[in-house]
Design a protein around this motif. Structure first.
Motif, PDB file in Angstrom:
ATOM      1  N   UNK A   9       1.042  -1.133  -0.095  1.00 28.16           N
ATOM      2  CA  UNK A   9      -0.063  -0.078  -0.267  1.00 28.16           C
ATOM      3  C   UNK A   9       0.884   1.281  -0.070  1.00 28.16           C
ATOM      4  N   UNK A  10       0.389   2.396  -0.486  1.00 24.43           N
ATOM      5  CA  UNK A  10       1.061   3.422  -0.658  1.00 24.43           C
ATOM      6  C   UNK A  10      -0.035   4.694  -0.421  1.00 24.43           C
ATOM      7  N   UNK A  11       0.381   5.778   0.303  1.00 26.64           N
ATOM      8  CA  UNK A  11      -0.401   6.858   0.519  1.00 26.64           C
ATOM      9  C   UNK A  11       0.007   7.681  -0.617  1.00 26.64           C
ATOM     10  N   UNK A  12      -0.978   7.577  -1.631  1.00 28.11           N
ATOM     11  CA  UNK A  12      -0.674   8.646  -2.846  1.00 28.11           C
ATOM     12  C   UNK A  12      -0.368  10.057  -2.659  1.00 28.11           C
ATOM     13  N   UNK A  13      -0.525  10.507  -1.419  1.00 34.40           N
ATOM     14  CA  UNK A  13      -0.397  11.953  -1.129  1.00 34.40           C
ATOM     15  C   UNK A  13       1.169  12.257  -0.993  1.00 34.40           C
ATOM     16  N   UNK A  14       1.945  11.064  -0.572  1.00 29.57           N
ATOM     17  CA  UNK A  14       3.449  11.224  -0.322  1.00 29.57           C
ATOM     18  C   UNK A  14       4.044  11.772  -1.310  1.00 29.57           C
ATOM     19  N   UNK A  15       4.027  11.002  -2.579  1.00 31.52           N
ATOM     20  CA  UNK A  15       4.721  11.455  -3.644  1.00 31.52           C
ATOM     21  C   UNK A  15       4.425  12.832  -4.370  1.00 31.52           C
ATOM     22  N   UNK A  16       3.074  12.942  -4.102  1.00 27.13           N
ATOM     23  CA  UNK A  16       2.483  14.448  -4.647  1.00 27.13           C
ATOM     24  C   UNK A  16       2.828  15.368  -3.927  1.00 27.13           C
ATOM     25  N   UNK A  17       2.983  15.220  -2.333  1.00 27.40           N
ATOM     26  CA  UNK A  17       3.254  16.599  -1.655  1.00 27.40           C
ATOM     27  C   UNK A  17       4.790  16.682  -1.874  1.00 27.40           C
ATOM     28  N   UNK A  18       5.511  15.737  -2.080  1.00 27.02           N
ATOM     29  CA  UNK A  18       6.930  15.779  -1.989  1.00 27.02           C
ATOM     30  C   UNK A  18       7.353  16.487  -3.405  1.00 27.02           C
ATOM     31  N   UNK A  19       6.475  16.007  -4.634  1.00 27.21           N
ATOM     32  CA  UNK A  19       6.967  16.773  -5.865  1.00 27.21           C
ATOM     33  C   UNK A  19       6.401  18.091  -5.761  1.00 27.21           C
ATOM     34  N   UNK A  20       5.353  18.602  -5.223  1.00 23.24           N
ATOM     35  CA  UNK A  20       5.035  19.969  -5.304  1.00 23.24           C
ATOM     36  C   UNK A  20       5.916  20.804  -4.147  1.00 23.24           C
ATOM     37  N   UNK A  21       6.266  20.244  -3.064  1.00 25.43           N
ATOM     38  CA  UNK A  21       7.300  20.877  -2.494  1.00 25.43           C
ATOM     39  C   UNK A  21       8.653  21.304  -3.316  1.00 25.43           C
ATOM     40  N   UNK A  22       9.071  20.021  -3.794  1.00 26.98           N
ATOM     41  CA  UNK A  22      10.269  20.269  -4.671  1.00 26.98           C
ATOM     42  C   UNK A  22      10.159  21.270  -5.766  1.00 26.98           C
ATOM     43  N   UNK A  23       8.962  21.223  -6.394  1.00 29.46           N
ATOM     44  CA  UNK A  23       8.695  22.117  -7.597  1.00 29.46           C
ATOM     45  C   UNK A  23       8.553  23.632  -7.072  1.00 29.46           C
ATOM     46  N   UNK A  24       7.883  23.966  -6.214  1.00 28.28           N
ATOM     47  CA  UNK A  24       7.330  25.084  -5.624  1.00 28.28           C
ATOM     48  C   UNK A  24       8.299  25.772  -4.774  1.00 28.28           C
ATOM     49  N   UNK A  66      -3.086  10.769 -12.227  1.00 27.18           N
ATOM     50  CA  UNK A  66      -4.451  11.128 -12.292  1.00 27.18           C
ATOM     51  C   UNK A  66      -4.835  12.378 -11.144  1.00 27.18           C
ATOM     52  N   UNK A  67      -4.343  12.198 -10.086  1.00 30.43           N
ATOM     53  CA  UNK A  67      -4.510  13.356  -8.944  1.00 30.43           C
ATOM     54  C   UNK A  67      -3.912  14.483  -9.065  1.00 30.43           C
ATOM     55  N   UNK A  68      -2.416  14.211  -9.417  1.00 31.93           N
ATOM     56  CA  UNK A  68      -1.656  15.471  -9.642  1.00 31.93           C
ATOM     57  C   UNK A  68      -2.276  16.432 -10.691  1.00 31.93           C
ATOM     58  N   UNK A  69      -2.803  16.000 -11.663  1.00 34.24           N
ATOM     59  CA  UNK A  69      -3.192  16.572 -12.745  1.00 34.24           C
ATOM     60  C   UNK A  69      -4.443  17.244 -12.307  1.00 34.24           C
ATOM     61  N   UNK A  70      -5.023  17.127 -11.245  1.00 30.99           N
ATOM     62  CA  UNK A  70      -6.419  17.607 -10.780  1.00 30.99           C
ATOM     63  C   UNK A  70      -6.001  18.986 -10.271  1.00 30.99           C
ATOM     64  N   UNK A  71      -6.706  20.090 -10.749  1.00 36.60           N
ATOM     65  CA  UNK A  71      -6.227  21.526 -10.210  1.00 36.60           C
ATOM     66  C   UNK A  71      -6.683  21.782  -8.918  1.00 36.60           C
ATOM     67  N   UNK A  75      -4.131  22.459  -5.701  1.00 35.94           N
ATOM     68  CA  UNK A  75      -4.205  23.679  -5.093  1.00 35.94           C
ATOM     69  C   UNK A  75      -4.336  23.544  -3.665  1.00 35.94           C
ATOM     70  N   UNK A  76      -5.105  22.405  -3.048  1.00 33.14           N
ATOM     71  CA  UNK A  76      -5.162  21.890  -1.765  1.00 33.14           C
ATOM     72  C   UNK A  76      -3.825  21.735  -1.281  1.00 33.14           C
ATOM     73  N   UNK A  77      -3.065  20.797  -1.710  1.00 31.08           N
ATOM     74  CA  UNK A  77      -1.634  20.195  -1.591  1.00 31.08           C
ATOM     75  C   UNK A  77      -0.781  21.731  -1.430  1.00 31.08           C
ATOM     76  N   UNK A  78      -1.006  22.626  -2.169  1.00 33.57           N
ATOM     77  CA  UNK A  78      -0.040  23.920  -2.368  1.00 33.57           C
ATOM     78  C   UNK A  78      -0.301  24.739  -1.086  1.00 33.57           C
ATOM     79  N   UNK A  79      -1.713  24.795  -0.640  1.00 36.46           N
ATOM     80  CA  UNK A  79      -2.203  25.530   0.341  1.00 36.46           C
ATOM     81  C   UNK A  79      -1.660  24.873   1.569  1.00 36.46           C
TER      82      UNK A  79
END
Ligand SMILES: [Zn+2]
Length: 95
Positions: A9-24, A66-71, A75-79
């Motif tokens: 199992x994987x919490x899909x938010x982990x790589x998403x938050x990591x990527x957004x943190x890295x990027x922004x 699919x989730x990362x492409x959802x605006x 924006x929730x992650x970024x906030x």
């Protein structure tokens, strides 16, 4: 079902938050401190405030994309990351 060993199992938010943190924040150099401890604390604080989205680690990539492409999601992650950065920068736990 055989549950021996670790569950796939994987919490899909982990790589998403990591990527957004890295990027922004990391790539743009706007973090006051980019040490591993501060980055980890920002990551953990953000993840604790965001809903978890567990997925099978085998299907992780498609799900994450699919989730990362959802605006809205992005924006929730970024906030949450923005809030976490404020908290950690006020009280960094690094030495
Ligand atoms: Zn630091």
């Amino acid at each position: 079902m055989n549950y021996s060993g670790s569950l796939p199992v994987l919490n899909a938010m982990e790589p998403i938050v990591e990527a957004v943190l890295e990027e922004h924040y990391v790539k743009t150099g706007i973090l006051k401190c980019g040490c591993d401890r501060c980055k980890l604390d920002i990551l953990l604080l953000s993840l604790n405030h965001l809903p978890t989205h567990y997925t099978s680690s085998q299907e992780g990539e498609a799900y994450i994309k699919a989730h990362y492409l959802n605006p809205q999601q992005q924006s929730d992650v970024l906030r949450e990351i923005t809030e976490a950065v404020k908290v950690i920068e006020l009280k960094p736990k690094h030495n």
